[in-house]
Motif scaffolding. Structure first.
Motif, mmCIF file in Angstrom:
data_model
loop_
_atom_site.group_PDB
_atom_site.id
_atom_site.type_symbol
_atom_site.label_atom_id
_atom_site.label_comp_id
_atom_site.label_asym_id
_atom_site.label_seq_id
_atom_site.Cartn_x
_atom_site.Cartn_y
_atom_site.Cartn_z
ATOM 1 N N LEU A 116 14.208 17.301 18.015
ATOM 2 C CA LEU A 116 12.948 16.814 17.470
ATOM 3 C C LEU A 116 13.024 16.570 15.967
ATOM 4 O O LEU A 116 12.709 15.463 15.506
ATOM 5 C CB LEU A 116 11.816 17.786 17.807
ATOM 6 C CG LEU A 116 10.458 17.484 17.170
ATOM 7 C CD1 LEU A 116 9.952 16.124 17.608
ATOM 8 C CD2 LEU A 116 9.449 18.570 17.517
ATOM 9 N N PRO A 117 13.432 17.537 15.141
ATOM 10 C CA PRO A 117 13.463 17.254 13.700
ATOM 11 C C PRO A 117 14.447 16.152 13.334
ATOM 12 O O PRO A 117 14.192 15.379 12.399
ATOM 13 C CB PRO A 117 13.856 18.598 13.076
ATOM 14 C CG PRO A 117 14.430 19.406 14.181
ATOM 15 C CD PRO A 117 13.761 18.953 15.429
ATOM 16 N N ALA A 118 15.545 16.043 14.084
ATOM 17 C CA ALA A 118 16.524 14.991 13.769
ATOM 18 C C ALA A 118 15.937 13.614 14.032
ATOM 19 O O ALA A 118 16.089 12.693 13.210
ATOM 20 C CB ALA A 118 17.798 15.212 14.594
ATOM 21 N N GLU A 119 15.259 13.446 15.183
ATOM 22 C CA GLU A 119 14.688 12.138 15.505
ATOM 23 C C GLU A 119 13.501 11.807 14.600
ATOM 24 O O GLU A 119 13.360 10.659 14.159
ATOM 25 C CB GLU A 119 14.274 12.103 16.979
ATOM 26 C CG GLU A 119 15.461 12.100 17.934
ATOM 27 C CD GLU A 119 15.054 11.978 19.384
ATOM 28 O OE1 GLU A 119 15.930 11.639 20.204
ATOM 29 O OE2 GLU A 119 13.875 12.214 19.710
ATOM 30 N N VAL A 120 12.674 12.788 14.314
ATOM 31 C CA VAL A 120 11.539 12.542 13.424
ATOM 32 C C VAL A 120 12.030 12.188 12.026
ATOM 33 O O VAL A 120 11.498 11.277 11.371
ATOM 34 C CB VAL A 120 10.607 13.766 13.383
ATOM 35 C CG1 VAL A 120 9.562 13.607 12.279
ATOM 36 C CG2 VAL A 120 9.924 13.949 14.733
ATOM 37 N N ALA A 121 13.071 12.887 11.561
ATOM 38 C CA ALA A 121 13.623 12.573 10.241
ATOM 39 C C ALA A 121 14.154 11.147 10.193
ATOM 40 O O ALA A 121 13.986 10.437 9.188
ATOM 41 C CB ALA A 121 14.729 13.569 9.895
ATOM 42 N N ALA A 122 14.801 10.697 11.287
ATOM 43 C CA ALA A 122 15.319 9.327 11.326
ATOM 44 C C ALA A 122 14.180 8.316 11.284
ATOM 45 O O ALA A 122 14.269 7.292 10.590
ATOM 46 C CB ALA A 122 16.161 9.130 12.590
ATOM 47 N N ILE A 123 13.094 8.603 12.014
ATOM 48 C CA ILE A 123 11.946 7.692 12.011
ATOM 49 C C ILE A 123 11.314 7.636 10.628
ATOM 50 O O ILE A 123 10.989 6.556 10.119
ATOM 51 C CB ILE A 123 10.926 8.135 13.076
ATOM 52 C CG1 ILE A 123 11.490 7.897 14.481
ATOM 53 C CG2 ILE A 123 9.606 7.372 12.913
ATOM 54 C CD1 ILE A 123 10.634 8.475 15.589
ATOM 55 N N SER A 169 13.394 3.478 3.868
ATOM 56 C CA SER A 169 14.414 2.427 3.919
ATOM 57 C C SER A 169 13.828 1.091 3.491
ATOM 58 O O SER A 169 12.614 0.897 3.460
ATOM 59 C CB SER A 169 14.976 2.305 5.350
ATOM 60 O OG SER A 169 15.575 3.503 5.763
ATOM 61 N N SER A 170 14.704 0.187 3.184
ATOM 62 C CA SER A 170 14.308 -1.190 2.895
ATOM 63 C C SER A 170 15.287 -2.110 3.626
ATOM 64 O O SER A 170 16.493 -2.101 3.327
ATOM 65 C CB SER A 170 14.351 -1.474 1.393
ATOM 66 O OG SER A 170 13.950 -2.795 1.131
ATOM 67 N N PRO A 171 14.810 -2.904 4.606
ATOM 68 C CA PRO A 171 13.410 -3.012 5.033
ATOM 69 C C PRO A 171 12.972 -1.821 5.882
ATOM 70 O O PRO A 171 13.805 -1.097 6.432
ATOM 71 C CB PRO A 171 13.403 -4.293 5.864
ATOM 72 C CG PRO A 171 14.776 -4.343 6.436
ATOM 73 C CD PRO A 171 15.690 -3.805 5.369
ATOM 74 N N ARG A 172 11.675 -1.654 5.977
ATOM 75 C CA ARG A 172 11.107 -0.588 6.783
ATOM 76 C C ARG A 172 10.924 -1.054 8.219
ATOM 77 O O ARG A 172 10.751 -2.238 8.467
ATOM 78 C CB ARG A 172 9.763 -0.150 6.204
ATOM 79 C CG ARG A 172 9.863 0.400 4.792
ATOM 80 C CD ARG A 172 8.483 0.553 4.198
ATOM 81 N NE ARG A 172 8.534 1.091 2.845
ATOM 82 C CZ ARG A 172 7.497 1.150 2.040
ATOM 83 N NH1 ARG A 172 6.327 0.682 2.438
ATOM 84 N NH2 ARG A 172 7.609 1.659 0.838
ATOM 85 N N ARG A 173 10.954 -0.107 9.133
ATOM 86 C CA ARG A 173 10.668 -0.403 10.536
ATOM 87 C C ARG A 173 9.376 0.256 10.950
ATOM 88 O O ARG A 173 9.077 1.369 10.527
ATOM 89 C CB ARG A 173 11.804 0.106 11.430
ATOM 90 C CG ARG A 173 12.925 -0.889 11.615
ATOM 91 C CD ARG A 173 14.022 -0.316 12.486
ATOM 92 N NE ARG A 173 13.553 0.042 13.815
ATOM 93 C CZ ARG A 173 14.298 0.701 14.695
ATOM 94 N NH1 ARG A 173 15.531 1.075 14.377
ATOM 95 N NH2 ARG A 173 13.822 0.989 15.890
ATOM 96 N N SER A 174 8.618 -0.435 11.812
ATOM 97 C CA SER A 174 7.377 0.144 12.324
ATOM 98 C C SER A 174 7.416 0.354 13.831
ATOM 99 O O SER A 174 6.510 0.976 14.382
ATOM 100 C CB SER A 174 6.190 -0.751 11.974
ATOM 101 O OG SER A 174 6.347 -2.032 12.540
ATOM 102 N N VAL A 175 8.453 -0.148 14.511
ATOM 103 C CA VAL A 175 8.548 -0.049 15.963
ATOM 104 C C VAL A 175 9.850 0.663 16.324
ATOM 105 O O VAL A 175 10.921 0.305 15.831
ATOM 106 C CB VAL A 175 8.510 -1.449 16.622
ATOM 107 C CG1 VAL A 175 8.644 -1.328 18.133
ATOM 108 C CG2 VAL A 175 7.213 -2.158 16.269
ATOM 109 N N PHE A 176 9.750 1.661 17.179
ATOM 110 C CA PHE A 176 10.908 2.450 17.567
ATOM 111 C C PHE A 176 10.888 2.685 19.075
ATOM 112 O O PHE A 176 9.837 2.910 19.656
ATOM 113 C CB PHE A 176 10.913 3.817 16.869
ATOM 114 C CG PHE A 176 10.919 3.733 15.370
ATOM 115 C CD1 PHE A 176 9.737 3.573 14.670
ATOM 116 C CD2 PHE A 176 12.102 3.794 14.676
ATOM 117 C CE1 PHE A 176 9.729 3.482 13.298
ATOM 118 C CE2 PHE A 176 12.121 3.715 13.299
ATOM 119 C CZ PHE A 176 10.925 3.554 12.604
ATOM 120 N N VAL A 177 12.069 2.635 19.684
ATOM 121 C CA VAL A 177 12.235 3.065 21.068
ATOM 122 C C VAL A 177 13.150 4.284 21.030
ATOM 123 O O VAL A 177 14.276 4.208 20.531
ATOM 124 C CB VAL A 177 12.838 1.964 21.956
ATOM 125 C CG1 VAL A 177 12.976 2.458 23.391
ATOM 126 C CG2 VAL A 177 11.971 0.717 21.914
#
Length: 584
Positions: free
Chosen positions: A383-390, A397-405
């Motif tokens: 959980l913390p690893a995936e949340v940190a990546a999101i 990050s640049s560019p930013r992402r708003s959609v994740f699978v």
């Protein structure tokens, strides 16, 4: 998908605008009404082509405002809230327009989308793909989605004559256009921009063949504005509403009161009625987002090939992976369970995700609250690893992402569809007899879905399932028994984000509002730049196509031969007979 709420850019990066209207005697080459994606792109392209441009924007420079805050609910009334999202969720005024709500998905139309198809009534565009191809790279530049290359190699092991895996969608690196494209427009030396100015009327010459003046309300006063050409780029519903206002005074305009104006209102069908099991699970990486060298994110999709659509009488449909429903603990994902628990808090949910994502994942938990807590406890490190990546990809990050699978070990994901809606003259926007505070008419918004729309989505799933089986790379797992699937599609059918069709393009003035050059039939200098000119919706999100059409229109307006002829031509004599429409 995990579709996080758009985050506004810092205010200090937004442009500075005019403090007062132009002098009454000022005559511009071009007046553009609306500063959304189409208006900004068209204005900059026209200015680069040598025109002196005035942009009129109803909203503000530094704040995106829903239209519901300016108009009473009865002014723009949605008749069926199950089919049309609230206007507060679908529309914004202000520099950048609805790009403040846009996720950034860029997809072009394919050749079949332009065709006259026997199984799609009222289909057929009066232009073809080659008419737009020269302008797609410029559209990609303005929308900041990298190149206009939307094709890739087929997915590993995929061989099908019915479903393609070669089309990829591109995602804008900066979908909120005000801080970059808006700033470029306003910085251009031949562009003037006036905000807080609502277009309230269009005035014509005595012959009714050319616009002589646009009237706007600014700071409580009526202001006349003059240009050689006028482009309405204020969004599908707003453009239609303004033209309906003109038609109340001049009933013969735009094909007559029973003509095409306001009809054929379309969007898309979106949702999920099945999950997809991928074999082997590692194929997920070929269907997930991929970042190109320039930072642009792209993603592969399943799309129906032309021959399969014609043979099966199907509407254009695409499929892509999404997250399994957050509330169903059987997904086994600690991250999805954590997001579901967060979305149950109204305050946290609004900060974390957009309205559509919250609506999709609302409801009581499947498996109970304890099952979600068990998912989190079962993989405490994941959980913390995936949340940190999101967090890193979304905010740092640049560019930013708003959609994740979110990847899962089972290789099973929600299968989301995005499908074409057939043109329907009874799906429409019309005056409701009321008048808004701005003096424009109240309108009733009546978005309808047909049995053909629904059944096509179902049969497209069946075709994809068969192709998955034949290639050995997966299968579908339906959420409902066969007899309930059509109803599930119908229940999810809702749009209003993609405002298509109400000023449709046609070479025949009795069948459309604008001609192949987006010029309003019967008028020499009035044009529309909006997805409302699309005769059909295709399966693609409309933003990329709208901007490509706007760039094409800018080149038409800056054509030297046309500019010379403006001084001497005498516009045509009018409209001819209005179309005969079937009774309501």
């Amino acid at each position: 998908m995990l579709d996080l709420h758009p985050r506004n850019e810092p205010a200090e990066r937004l442009p500075v605008l005019l403090n007062s209207p132009p002098a009454p005697e000022a005559v511009f080459d071009l007046c553009v009404v609306g500063a959304g994606p189409a208006g900004l792109s068209l204005a900059l392209e026209a200015a680069r082509g040598g025109l002196r441009v005035l942009i009129i924007e109803a909203g503000l420079a530094r704040k995106a405002v829903p239209p519901a805050t300016r108009f009473a609910a009865t002014t723009m009334r949605v008749l069926d809230h199950r089919r049309h999202a609230p206007l507060s969720e679908t529309t914004r005024t202000g520099i950048g327009g609805t790009s403040w709500l846009w996720g950034g998905r860029c997809v072009p139309f394919e050749s079949i989308d332009y065709e006259l198809r026997a199984h799609v009534t009222f289909s057929g565009w009066p232009i073809c793909p080659s008419d737009l191809a020269p302008w797609q790279n410029r559209a990609a530049e303005y929308l900041d989605c990298g190149s206009a290359d939307f094709q890739t190699e087929p997915m590993s092991g995929w061989q099908s004559q019915a479903v393609s895996t070669s089309q990829q969608e591109r995602w804008s690196r900066r979908p909120q256009l005000a801080p970059h494209l808006g700033a470029q427009v306003i910085a251009h030396p031949t562009v003037s921009v006036l905000t807080g100015a609502v277009a309230t009327d269009v005035r014509f010459n005595p012959a009714g063949t050319a616009v002589t003046q646009l009237r706007v309300r600014w700071a409580g006063t009526e202001v006349p504005l003059t240009a050689r050409d006028y482009v309405l780029a204020c969004g599908g519903l707003a453009t239609t509403r303004l033209l309906l206002h003109v038609q109340r005074r001049e009933p013969a305009f735009f094909g007559g009161s029973d003509g095409p104006l306001g009809r054929y209102y379309m969007g898309h069908l979106t949702g999920s009625i099945a999950s997809i099991s991928i074999t082997p699970p590692e194929l997920f990486t070929e269907l997930d987002f991929r970042q190109e060298e320039d930072g642009t994110y792209v993603r592969r999709r399943f799309t129906l090939m032309r021959e399969a659509q014609i043979r099966g009488h199907l509407l254009h449909t695409s499929f892509y992976l999404g997250n399994l429903p957050f509330r169903d603990a059987r997904h086994g994902s600690p991250t999805l369970s954590a997001f579901f628990l967060a979305l149950t808090s109204p305050l946290i949910g609004r900060c974390l995700a957009g309205a559509e994502t919250r609506r999709r994942n609302a409801g009581r938990p499947v498996g109970g609250w304890g099952a979600h807590l068990q998912n989190i406890a079962r993989r405490p490190r994941r959980l913390p690893a995936e949340v940190a990546a999101i967090v890193r990809l979304r905010y740092l990050s640049s560019p930013r992402r708003s959609v994740f699978v979110i990847h899962n070990d089972r290789g099973t994901y929600a299968l989301r569809y995005h499908a074409e809606q057939v043109p329907n003259p009874h799906s429409r926007v019309r005056c409701n007899g009321r008048t808004g505070a701005d003096g424009l008419p109240g309108v009733d918004i009546d978005l309808r879905y047909s049995d053909q729309d629904v059944e096509s989505v179902l049969r497209a799933h069946q075709l994809l399932d068969a192709e998955l089986a034949s290639t050995g790379v997966g299968h579908l797992i339906y959420d409902h028994p066969e007899e309930r699937r059509s109803e599930a599609i119908r229940q999810q059918a809702m749009d209003g984000y993609h405002q298509i069709g109400t000023t449709r393009m046609s070479a025949d003035p009795s069948a459309g509002v604008v001609d192949p050059d987006c010029r309003v039939h019967g008028f020499s200098n009035l044009f529309v730049a909006s997805s409302s000119v699309f005769p059909t919706a295709g399966e693609a999100n409309p933003t990329f196509m709208t901007v490509a059409l706007a760039v094409r229109l800018a080149h038409h307006l800056t054509d030297p031969a046309r500019r010379r002829s403006q001084r001497s031509e005498r516009p045509g004599s009018g409209w001819g007979s209005p179309a005969a429409w079937p009774a309501q």
